[in-house]
Each structure stands twice: as structure tokens, then as C-alpha cells.
Design a protein around this motif. Structure first.
Motif, PDB file in Angstrom:
ATOM      1  N   ALA A 155     -19.843 -34.969 -39.867  1.00 47.94           N
ATOM      2  CA  ALA A 155     -20.265 -36.255 -40.430  1.00 47.94           C
ATOM      3  C   ALA A 155     -19.296 -37.391 -40.115  1.00 47.94           C
ATOM      4  CB  ALA A 155     -20.442 -36.121 -41.942  1.00 47.94           C
ATOM      5  N   GLN A 156     -17.997 -37.122 -40.113  1.00 47.97           N
ATOM      6  CA  GLN A 156     -17.011 -38.185 -39.950  1.00 47.97           C
ATOM      7  C   GLN A 156     -16.402 -38.253 -38.548  1.00 47.97           C
ATOM      8  OE1 GLN A 156     -14.189 -38.539 -43.272  1.00 47.97           O
ATOM      9  NE2 GLN A 156     -15.435 -37.103 -44.437  1.00 47.97           N
ATOM     10  N   LEU A 157     -16.959 -37.509 -37.619  1.00 53.18           N
ATOM     11  CA  LEU A 157     -16.430 -37.540 -36.258  1.00 53.18           C
ATOM     12  C   LEU A 157     -16.886 -38.809 -35.536  1.00 53.18           C
ATOM     13  CD1 LEU A 157     -16.926 -33.828 -35.121  1.00 53.18           C
ATOM     14  CD2 LEU A 157     -14.845 -34.922 -35.988  1.00 53.18           C
ATOM     15  N   PRO A 158     -16.084 -39.326 -34.616  1.00 52.53           N
ATOM     16  CA  PRO A 158     -16.472 -40.538 -33.881  1.00 52.53           C
ATOM     17  C   PRO A 158     -17.719 -40.297 -33.027  1.00 52.53           C
ATOM     18  CG  PRO A 158     -14.127 -40.066 -33.610  1.00 52.53           C
ATOM     19  CD  PRO A 158     -14.736 -38.867 -34.266  1.00 52.53           C
ATOM     20  N   GLN A 159     -18.397 -41.376 -32.694  1.00 53.77           N
ATOM     21  CA  GLN A 159     -19.575 -41.293 -31.840  1.00 53.77           C
ATOM     22  C   GLN A 159     -19.221 -40.662 -30.498  1.00 53.77           C
ATOM     23  OE1 GLN A 159     -22.677 -42.168 -32.680  1.00 53.77           O
ATOM     24  NE2 GLN A 159     -23.555 -41.638 -30.687  1.00 53.77           N
ATOM     25  N   GLY A 160     -19.984 -39.650 -30.097  1.00 54.37           N
ATOM     26  CA  GLY A 160     -19.766 -38.998 -28.812  1.00 54.37           C
ATOM     27  C   GLY A 160     -18.667 -37.959 -28.803  1.00 54.37           C
ATOM     28  N   HIS A 161     -18.061 -37.678 -29.960  1.00 59.54           N
ATOM     29  CA  HIS A 161     -16.944 -36.733 -30.011  1.00 59.54           C
ATOM     30  C   HIS A 161     -17.378 -35.320 -29.632  1.00 59.54           C
ATOM     31  CE1 HIS A 161     -12.719 -36.500 -31.030  1.00 59.54           C
ATOM     32  NE2 HIS A 161     -12.905 -35.395 -31.712  1.00 59.54           N
ATOM     33  N   LEU A 162     -18.644 -34.981 -29.894  1.00 60.76           N
ATOM     34  CA  LEU A 162     -19.141 -33.637 -29.593  1.00 60.76           C
ATOM     35  C   LEU A 162     -19.977 -33.588 -28.321  1.00 60.76           C
ATOM     36  CD1 LEU A 162     -20.142 -32.303 -33.152  1.00 60.76           C
ATOM     37  CD2 LEU A 162     -17.986 -32.042 -31.922  1.00 60.76           C
ATOM     38  N   ASP A 163     -19.850 -34.610 -27.486  1.00 64.98           N
ATOM     39  CA  ASP A 163     -20.585 -34.634 -26.221  1.00 64.98           C
ATOM     40  C   ASP A 163     -19.763 -33.980 -25.113  1.00 64.98           C
ATOM     41  OD1 ASP A 163     -22.513 -36.025 -27.559  1.00 64.98           O
ATOM     42  OD2 ASP A 163     -21.990 -37.984 -26.717  1.00 64.98           O
ATOM     43  N   LEU A 164     -20.407 -33.109 -24.348  1.00 61.63           N
ATOM     44  CA  LEU A 164     -19.740 -32.508 -23.202  1.00 61.63           C
ATOM     45  C   LEU A 164     -19.722 -33.445 -21.996  1.00 61.63           C
ATOM     46  CD1 LEU A 164     -21.097 -28.824 -23.253  1.00 61.63           C
ATOM     47  CD2 LEU A 164     -18.804 -29.609 -23.855  1.00 61.63           C
ATOM     48  N   ILE A 165     -20.761 -34.235 -21.845  1.00 60.30           N
ATOM     49  CA  ILE A 165     -20.886 -35.139 -20.699  1.00 60.30           C
ATOM     50  C   ILE A 165     -20.513 -36.557 -21.139  1.00 60.30           C
ATOM     51  CG2 ILE A 165     -22.395 -35.961 -18.880  1.00 60.30           C
ATOM     52  CD1 ILE A 165     -21.822 -32.924 -18.880  1.00 60.30           C
TER      53      ILE A 165
ATOM     54  N   ALA B  51      -7.192 -27.526 -28.227  1.00 60.68           N
ATOM     55  CA  ALA B  51      -7.352 -28.084 -29.574  1.00 60.68           C
ATOM     56  C   ALA B  51      -6.901 -29.539 -29.621  1.00 60.68           C
ATOM     57  CB  ALA B  51      -6.570 -27.249 -30.587  1.00 60.68           C
ATOM     58  N   GLY B  52      -5.791 -29.842 -28.930  1.00 60.96           N
ATOM     59  CA  GLY B  52      -5.272 -31.207 -28.938  1.00 60.96           C
ATOM     60  C   GLY B  52      -6.194 -32.181 -28.233  1.00 60.96           C
ATOM     61  N   SER B  53      -6.734 -31.783 -27.080  1.00 57.70           N
ATOM     62  CA  SER B  53      -7.655 -32.661 -26.353  1.00 57.70           C
ATOM     63  C   SER B  53      -8.961 -32.862 -27.127  1.00 57.70           C
ATOM     64  CB  SER B  53      -7.959 -32.085 -24.965  1.00 57.70           C
ATOM     65  OG  SER B  53      -6.818 -32.092 -24.155  1.00 57.70           O
ATOM     66  N   ALA B  54      -9.443 -31.800 -27.780  1.00 55.58           N
ATOM     67  CA  ALA B  54     -10.656 -31.929 -28.586  1.00 55.58           C
ATOM     68  C   ALA B  54     -10.432 -32.885 -29.744  1.00 55.58           C
ATOM     69  CB  ALA B  54     -11.081 -30.560 -29.101  1.00 55.58           C
ATOM     70  N   TYR B  55      -9.239 -32.872 -30.303  1.00 56.93           N
ATOM     71  CA  TYR B  55      -8.891 -33.767 -31.406  1.00 56.93           C
ATOM     72  C   TYR B  55      -8.900 -35.233 -30.954  1.00 56.93           C
ATOM     73  CZ  TYR B  55      -5.979 -35.849 -35.126  1.00 56.93           C
ATOM     74  OH  TYR B  55      -5.496 -36.638 -36.142  1.00 56.93           O
ATOM     75  N   THR B  56      -8.329 -35.487 -29.782  1.00 59.73           N
ATOM     76  CA  THR B  56      -8.166 -36.874 -29.344  1.00 59.73           C
ATOM     77  C   THR B  56      -9.358 -37.416 -28.553  1.00 59.73           C
ATOM     78  OG1 THR B  56      -6.975 -36.083 -27.382  1.00 59.73           O
ATOM     79  CG2 THR B  56      -5.661 -36.700 -29.294  1.00 59.73           C
ATOM     80  N   THR B  57     -10.003 -36.551 -27.745  1.00 61.79           N
ATOM     81  CA  THR B  57     -11.062 -37.055 -26.856  1.00 61.79           C
ATOM     82  C   THR B  57     -12.408 -36.372 -27.023  1.00 61.79           C
ATOM     83  OG1 THR B  57     -10.457 -35.552 -25.046  1.00 61.79           O
ATOM     84  CG2 THR B  57      -9.322 -37.674 -25.132  1.00 61.79           C
ATOM     85  N   GLY B  58     -12.474 -35.253 -27.747  1.00 65.60           N
ATOM     86  CA  GLY B  58     -13.749 -34.584 -27.944  1.00 65.60           C
ATOM     87  C   GLY B  58     -13.900 -33.313 -27.128  1.00 65.60           C
ATOM     88  N   LEU B  59     -15.136 -32.848 -27.017  1.00 60.93           N
ATOM     89  CA  LEU B  59     -15.423 -31.533 -26.451  1.00 60.93           C
ATOM     90  C   LEU B  59     -15.412 -31.472 -24.927  1.00 60.93           C
ATOM     91  CD1 LEU B  59     -18.353 -30.128 -28.655  1.00 60.93           C
ATOM     92  CD2 LEU B  59     -15.886 -30.125 -29.088  1.00 60.93           C
ATOM     93  N   ALA B  60     -15.329 -32.606 -24.246  1.00 59.24           N
ATOM     94  CA  ALA B  60     -15.456 -32.606 -22.786  1.00 59.24           C
ATOM     95  C   ALA B  60     -14.417 -31.725 -22.106  1.00 59.24           C
ATOM     96  CB  ALA B  60     -15.368 -34.029 -22.242  1.00 59.24           C
TER      97      ALA B  60
END
Length: 539
Positions: free
Chosen positions: A224-234, A69-78
Motif C-alpha cells: 500500500a505505501q510503496l512508491p509508484q512503479g516500485h514493484l515493476d520489473l520493466i 535487498a538493497g537495490s529493491a529497497y531503493t529502486t524496486g524489483l527491476a
């Protein structure tokens, strides 16, 4: 993290009920545990469901729940790339490794190395695994669990000062896990893992539900308010969290070691009643490892919108629990958290004890009875429990060293992966090549580690690469060492070292007339198809 988190009576009752069930399972199974085979491999009686759920539960620790959860918060889904890659690795295992492990009737992974190569590689790898299991995995689980317990239960032991508090909680966690692990062995670990896996999944689903509810269950609103690329796995090649090249060449290597060669994980598969159940269990575990993206990682990513001002990612999980969950549900989630703590500790305790007794005690005492093996195994478990409990509090004093130990896994793994992969697929590899690669590979890894870590030799690291990329490169170099030592020696493996221990020397499988849904190849295709679909959606 919150410094004070009052727990309702109902939530405490749920957590208390969890502990009662754990002890009840341990007591019942302990009465049936008589021999070393019972203690270490559950009498080789595990069915696929128990194997699959135990694989999932033993992998999810308290640091995983909070860290994902913490890594997803700071860096996204990768960060979830480590999770779904497990399914790919377990499919590979079901096809290429599990048949060798089950048919050779080994009790430990290092034992396979002796059968395929010689005793030198077995002892070396076993000692290495015991060290990492106790010093990193068990002690780390106790340490992280203590931090979590103190966070949610700050008044757990109000009569003592904070220093004794920390030591006391460490010993309580170690003692609880040590008692039912020593008493019931792998069977107790696995059957408590089933319950723990269910609780983990239910608790994580609850967090996901109540998090998504904050956005009226609208995907568009949640993202809607997530940073660009936050939901990218790659991620791009220069990404600090996990670059795409690390996902391609490093994560599979680390995953292959963890899911295919790590005793405390593979021990469940070694305890299977037959090859079919071992493969089915691996496929169930691989399928379950697709869940964390949706029920552990996405809530952390969505929390970026709900709590944009959190000082660090470690606060995400406790904040979601504190702010969103109603009474009763909190108890389920915290029981899941405690379950994750206990599962990681009991698994590593049991595996380290197995390695010591099977790889070192039994070879020196070949006439030891099965009952004496079980007795020594229990004493060993308690000894390791005490050592890990004493070492865990010291981690606070050496944060730099602890970070190094965690990162060192990327440097320790490559030689082991190289000799297993080439040893299975290339019959020419001999014992000297395997042992030479273990020694030479770890010397090479140490040199690269010193050159890639700031402040050890140079103020700024000479090698500036992500550790997953380094793991991949080192593995390829170690494969080169295997080839070099193999071709440089005249030693020829014997027939006993090849028959059903290598891919070319494998026994031909008898095709069984099973329903399509029981065909592990169909199951494997299903797991891989779901993985590909997930990658397409979140690429």
C-alpha cells in the motif's frame, strides 16, 4: 549497517556446525581426489541435482544477498531481471551450447575456442578469464565477505587493531575456502554448494516470512505505501537503475556470458556424467533462479515501508536480520550468508586454477601425469588464494578503480559473446576472424569505456547510456567485426573445426524413450512458462 550485533550462543553453534560439515565434506572428497580430472571436473561424475544446486549457490554471493535487498529497497524489483534472465539463458544453453561442450570433452571453455578456431583465441580468452576471476571475483568475494563478517561479528578478533583485523579476516576466509577447494577440487565445491544452496534458500525464506508477517501476511497492506512503479520489473527507458532497453538487449548478453561462457559457472556442467544430466542440471539451476525475486528481492522492497529512513540500501538486509528474526533463525540466516561467501570464493578459486593448469601448463607439458596435474592444480589454488587475499584489502584504497573494474565486465563481454554465437551458428567464421574480433572488439570497448565514464577523458561523459544498453550495442558491433574479418580473409575452417562444434555440423541426437518429465524440452518449456507468468504479474 549495525556496528554491533550480539550473536546468541545457539546461533553461533549453528554457524560452527556449518563449518564442521564443510570441512568434513572436503576431507572425505579429498581422499578420493587423485587426478587432474578429479580435481577440476569431479571425475566427470556429477548428477543433475548436484549441478543445479551448485549453479544456484555459486552465483549467490554475500553481495548478492545484501545487494538484491538493497537495490529493491531503493529502486524496486527491476534488479531481479538479472536473476530470472538466468533461466532463459540456461534454456538456450541446454539446447544450443551444452551438447557441444559435453561431446567435445573439453575441460575449459577456452579449450572450445581452440577446437573451433585456434590456440590464439584460447590463450587470449583464458588469460582474460583468469584475470577477472582472481582480481574481480575471488578478491571481490573475499573483500565483501570480510565486510559482512566484520559487520555481524565485530569482536571476531578483539586482540588486534582494525587494520590487522581486516587483513586477518581476509586471510581466514581465503584459507578456509582454499583448503577444501585445493584438497577436494570441484567435487568438494559442488557438494558443499548443495548444502549451501539449501541453507541459502531456507534462510531467505525465513527472512521473507518474518518480513511479510509484519503486514499480517496481507499483500495489499505490504504494497500500500510503496512508491509508484516500485514493484515493476520493466522500467522506463530513462530509468537509472535498469531501463527496459537494457533488459532487452544488455541483460541477455551479460547473462549469456555469465551462465554460458564463464568457467567458474560452466565448470559444473562440464563435470556432468553425461549430456542428459548436464541438461537436467541446467534446467534445475534455471528454475531455482526464479526464487530470488520472491525470497530475496521482495523483502527488500517491503522494507521500504518498514524502515523508510534507512540512509542506504546496504543496511536493509542486516536490519531485517537484526530486528525481525528470532534466536536460532538468525544462525540459519547467517550460516546462509557465510555459505554465500564461501561458495563464491571456492568456485572462482577452482575455476582459475583449472584454467591455468589446463590451458597453460598442460599444453607446455603434454606428457604430465594425471597425478602431477592434480598436484600442480593444488599448488596453483593455494597461490591464487594468497594473491587474492593480499589484493582484497587493497580494494578499500581504490574505490573508483574497483567500480571501473566491475563495470568493465560490460565492456569485456561483447567480443567474446560475438565470436561464440556466430562461431556456433555460422560455419564460415575462421580463427583469424575470431582472434581479430577479440582484439578489435576490446579496443572498441576501451574507447567506448573512456567516452562513457565521467572524469576519465572528459569531465562529463560523451556517451550517456546505461551500461546494459552499451553492452548490447557493443555486442552487435562486434558481430559486425566477425562478419567483416570473416569475409575479408580466405581462411577456411577445417572439418575438425566444424564437426560437432557448430550447429550445422552437429551430430544427430538419438531420440531416447524417456518419461515426459525427463525430457529437457518439457523442463525448458516449464521454466520459460514460469518466467513468462512472473513477467505478466510484475510487468
Amino acid at each position: 549497517m549495525p556496528s554491533n550485533f550480539p550473536i546468541a550462543a545457539l546461533d553461533l553453534a549453528i554457524i560452527g556446525g556449518y563449518f564442521l560439515i564443510v570441512f568434513a565434506i572436503g576431507y572425505v572428497i579429498a581422499k578420493r581426489t587423485e587426478t587432474g580430472d578429479d580435481l577440476f571436473l569431479a571425475g566427470r561424475s556429477l548428477a543433475w541435482g548436484a549441478i543445479g544446486f551448485s549453479l544456484f549457490a555459486s552465483n549467490i554471493s554475500s553481495t548478492t544477498l545484501i545487494g538484491l535487498a538493497g537495490s529493491a529497497y531503493t529502486t524496486g524489483l527491476a534488479v531481479s531481471n538479472y536473476e530470472w534472465m538466468a533461466g532463459v539463458v540456461l534454456v538456450f544453453m541446454a539446447i544450443f551450447l551444452i551438447p557441444f561442450f559435453i561431446r567435445s570433452q573439453i575441460s575449459t571453455i577456452p579449450e572450445y575456442l581452440e577446437k573451433r578456431f585456434d590456440v590464439r583465441s584460447r590463450k587470449y580468452f583464458s588469460a582474460l578469464t583468469i584475470f577477472t576471476s582472481v582480481v574481480i571475483d575471488t578478491a571481490g568475494g573475499i573483500y565483501a565477505g570480510t565486510i559482512v563478517i566484520q559487520t555481524f561479528f565485530p569482536d571476531l578478533i578483539p586482540a588486534f587493531g582494525p587494520e590487522l583485523d581486516f587483513y586477518t579476516v581476509c586471510f581466514i576466509l581465503a584459507l578456509i575456502a582454499g583448503i577444501y577447494t585445493a584438497a577436494g577440487g570441484l567435487a568438494a565445491v559442488v557438494y558443499t554448494d548443495i548444502m549451501q544452496a539449501v541453507i541459502l534458500i531456507i534462510g531467505s525464506i525465513m527472512i521473507t516470512y518474518y518480513t511479510f508477517e509484519q503486514f499480517d501476511f496481507s499483500w495489499a497492506q505490504a504494497t500500500a505505501q510503496l512508491p509508484q512503479g516500485h514493484l515493476d520489473l520493466i522500467k522506463p527507458i530513462d530509468d537509472d537503475s535498469l531501463p527496459w532497453l537494457g533488459t532487452l538487449i544488455g541483460v541477455p548478453i551479460l547473462g549469456f556470458y555469465y551462465w554460458g561462457l564463464n568457467q567458474y559457472i560452466v565448470q559444473r556442467i562440464l563435470g556432468a556424467k553425461d549430456l542428459k544430466n548436464a541438461r537436467w542440471g541446467a534446467m534445475l539451476g534455471g528454475g531455482l533462479k526464479l526464487l530470488p525475486l520472491f525470497i530475496m528481492v521482495l523483502p527488500g522492497a517491503f522494507a521500504y515501508t518498514l524502515y523508510p529512513e534507512l540512509p542506504n540500501g546496504d543496511m536493509v538486509f542486516p536490519t531485517l536480520v537484526t530486528d525481525l528474526l528470532p534466536v536460532g533463525i538468525v544462525g540459519i540466516v547467517l550460516a546462509g550468508l557465510v555459505a554465500a561467501i564461501m561458495s563464491s570464493i571456492d568456485s572462482t578459486l577452482n575455476s582459475a586454477s583449472t584454467l591455468i593448469v589446463i590451458d597453460f601448463v598442460k599444453p607446455s607439458k603434454p606428457d604430465i601425469t594425471p597425478e602431477d596435474t592434480a598436484r600442480i592444480g593444488r599448488y596453483t589454488t593455494f597461490t591464487l588464494m594468497l594473491f587474492a587475499a593480499l589484493w582484497a584489502p587493497q580494494i578499500r584504497e581504490f574505490p573508483g578503480i574497483w567500480d571501473y573494474l566491475q563495470q568493465m565486465l560490460s565492456f569485456l563481454v561483447p567480443p567474446v559473446v560475438a565470436i561464440f554465437l556466430l562461431g556456433i551458428f555460422w560455419q564460415r567464421v575462421n580463427g583469424t576472424a575470431a582472434f581479430g574480433t577479440l582484439l578489435g572488439g576490446h579496443v572498441l570497448s576501451l574507447c567506448v569505456f573512456l567516452l562513457s565514464t565521467d572524469g576519465l577523458i572528459f569531465e562529463n561523459a560523451v556517451i550517456d547510456l546505461h551500461f546494459t544498453i552499451i553492452a548490447g550495442i557493443l555486442t552487435f558491433l562486434c558481430m559486425g567485426l566477425v562478419v567483416f574479418f570473416t569475409l575479408a580473409t580466405d581462411e577456411e575452417p577445417t572439418a575438425e573445426q566444424l564437426d560437432d562444434l557448430t550447429w550445422s555440423g552437429r551430430a544427430v541426437e538419438v531420440k531416447e524413450d524417456l518419461p515426459f518429465y525427463q525430457d529437457y524440452r518439457i523442463q525448458a518449456a516449464f521454466v520459460l512458462s514460469l518466467t513468462v507468468a512472473m513477467l505478466v504479474v510484475f510487468w
